[in-house]
Design an enzyme around this catalytic site. Structure first.
Site, PDB file in Angstrom:
ATOM      1  N   MET A  30      45.335  44.124  37.105  1.00  0.00           N
ATOM      2  CA  MET A  30      45.638  42.719  37.346  1.00  0.00           C
ATOM      3  C   MET A  30      46.028  42.530  38.802  1.00  0.00           C
ATOM      4  O   MET A  30      46.941  43.189  39.294  1.00  0.00           O
ATOM      5  CB  MET A  30      46.761  42.266  36.429  1.00  0.00           C
ATOM      6  N   CYS A  31      45.328  41.677  39.506  1.00  0.00           N
ATOM      7  CA  CYS A  31      45.582  41.456  40.927  1.00  0.00           C
ATOM      8  C   CYS A  31      46.935  40.784  41.136  1.00  0.00           C
ATOM      9  O   CYS A  31      47.592  40.346  40.193  1.00  0.00           O
ATOM     10  CB  CYS A  31      44.479  40.576  41.526  1.00  0.00           C
ATOM     11  N   ARG A  32      47.358  40.712  42.363  1.00  0.00           N
ATOM     12  CA  ARG A  32      48.551  39.971  42.761  1.00  0.00           C
ATOM     13  C   ARG A  32      48.146  39.005  43.876  1.00  0.00           C
ATOM     14  O   ARG A  32      47.333  39.352  44.748  1.00  0.00           O
ATOM     15  CB  ARG A  32      49.649  40.886  43.288  1.00  0.00           C
ATOM     16  N   ASN A  57      43.670  35.379  40.194  1.00  0.00           N
ATOM     17  CA  ASN A  57      44.308  36.525  39.542  1.00  0.00           C
ATOM     18  C   ASN A  57      44.011  36.414  38.059  1.00  0.00           C
ATOM     19  O   ASN A  57      44.378  35.433  37.414  1.00  0.00           O
ATOM     20  CB  ASN A  57      45.818  36.510  39.780  1.00  0.00           C
TER      21      ASN A  57
END
Length: 377
Positions: A1-3, A122
């Site tokens: 999961m990106c930030r 995201n």
């Protein structure tokens, strides 16, 4: 999961104060992400990107943002550290990537730009390969040919662009135009997923800006699941009180700074409010912050009411340094019952509707932003 992280302020900020210097800066979140839902991939090391706008308009330069991306991990890129020390901007997008779809390449790094618009994401579009053809068929040739990567996120940006009548216009967009485009994008992606029989939930924390206003979402296509984390902070100054430690100073009732981030950059609890699941956030050109519940088939009024009231009544912890006025609240919730245009039958899109401006928990009419009553046209 990106930030991801976005900053909008009346004054430009040195990028290092967002990207590198805070102890929990977005660069540190690339290897020390504490609030991600997907624990299988704890490292956001599949590239990064930062985009920013000029502090002062320059007739020799276009209104488009400048974007720097790289496939190297953010914590190991010397050029990013150098640039962050020398660049100031009043509007910044930053993103560290953990790949869920698409190869590790610069063309797949967020944010992306089209004209004066910038976009990042995201989350993930569930089983995107099953609706990709539908997405592509919905686009004009110009927008279709602008997609250089192969991520679900960039195709989602293309869908958003196709909701705008003039995506390449030189003038800023009205925030309501970007807001409606965001809602229609979420609606279309949901509808294509429903028609394809996709049951897995999509996470759509989107952010788009034209360099003047910002629209972002915290959203998941589920009534019961929690969306990827997203937090909000605002004040008059964002400053360091010792190396690595920052706080949002609230010196008066003005809002000169707004920060939205997947994870808080500071360790001051009073600085941050959780954005409720399935909410759209608008930052206007005058730094008013508006939050709208997203009313669709995944709207859960009972869950939202509890979550909304919790956030709306947060007063913060009063401090002698003025960092948070305990009698002031920055966030208001509004509902918009204007109907958005219904897309022609057959493309699987659904209509999203939402009340004219009302304060959340109207028992407190003093809820204000920038010392002025909130008004929605």
């Amino acid at each position: 999961m990106c930030r991801m992280l976005l900053y909008k302020g009346n004054q430009p900020i040195q990028l290092a104060h967002l990207l590198t210097k805070p102890a929990h800066s977005i660069i540190n979140q690339s290897f020390d992400s504490r609030l991600r839902l997907d624990t299988r991939r704890p490292i956001n090391g599949d590239g990064f990107g930062v985009g920013w706008y000029e502090s002062e308009p320059d007739p020799e330069l276009s209104p488009a943002p400048c974007i720097f991306t790289s496939v190297t991990p953010a914590w190991n890129n010397l050029n990013l550290i150098r640039l962050a020390e020398k660049i100031k901007s009043p509007l910044v997008f930053a993103h560290v990537r953990a790949s869920t779809a698409g190869s590790v390449s610069e063309s797949n790094c967020h944010p992306w730009q089209y004209g004066r618009l910038m976009f990042m994401h995201n989350g993930n579009i569930a089983d995107f390969h099953r609706i990709k053809r539908k997405v592509q068929e919905s686009l004009t040739d110009e927008i279709f040919l602008n997609v250089n990567g192969n991520t679900d996120s960039e195709w989602a940006f293309a869908v958003l662009l196709s909701q705008l009548k003039t995506p390449l216009q030189a003038e800023p967009f009205c925030y309501s135009v970007l807001k409606e485009a965001m809602l229609k994008t979420i609606s279309k992606l949901n509808a294509w997923g429903n028609s394809a029989g996709i049951t897995e939930a999509s996470m759509m924390n989107f952010a788009v800006t034209d360099g003047v206003s910002v629209v972002c979402s915290r959203y998941i296509s589920s009534k019961t699941l929690e969306a990827a984390s997203l937090y909000f902070s605002s004040g008059t100054r964002f400053e360091s009180y010792k190396p690595g430690h920052y706080r949002m100073i609230k010196a008066d009732r003005r809002e000169d700074i707004v920060v939205i981030a997947s994870e808080p950059l500071t360790f001051e609890k009073a600085d941050w409010l959780t954005i409720p699941t399935n909410t759209l956030v608008v930052i206007t050109s005058k730094l008013n912050v508006l939050m709208y519940p997203i009313i669709d088939e995944f709207h859960n009024p009972s869950s939202r009411e509890q979550e909304q009231s919790t956030v709306a009544i947060v007063k913060g912890e009063g401090r002698d340094d003025g960092a948070r006025d305990p009698n002031h609240r920055e966030v208001v919730f509004v509902e918009d019952r204007r109907s958005f245009p219904t897309v022609a039958a057959g493309d699987g899109s659904s209509q999203i509707s939402g009340t004219s401006a009302t304060f959340a928990k109207e028992a407190n009419p003093q809820t204000i932003i920038n010392s002025s009553p909130l008004m929605v046209a």
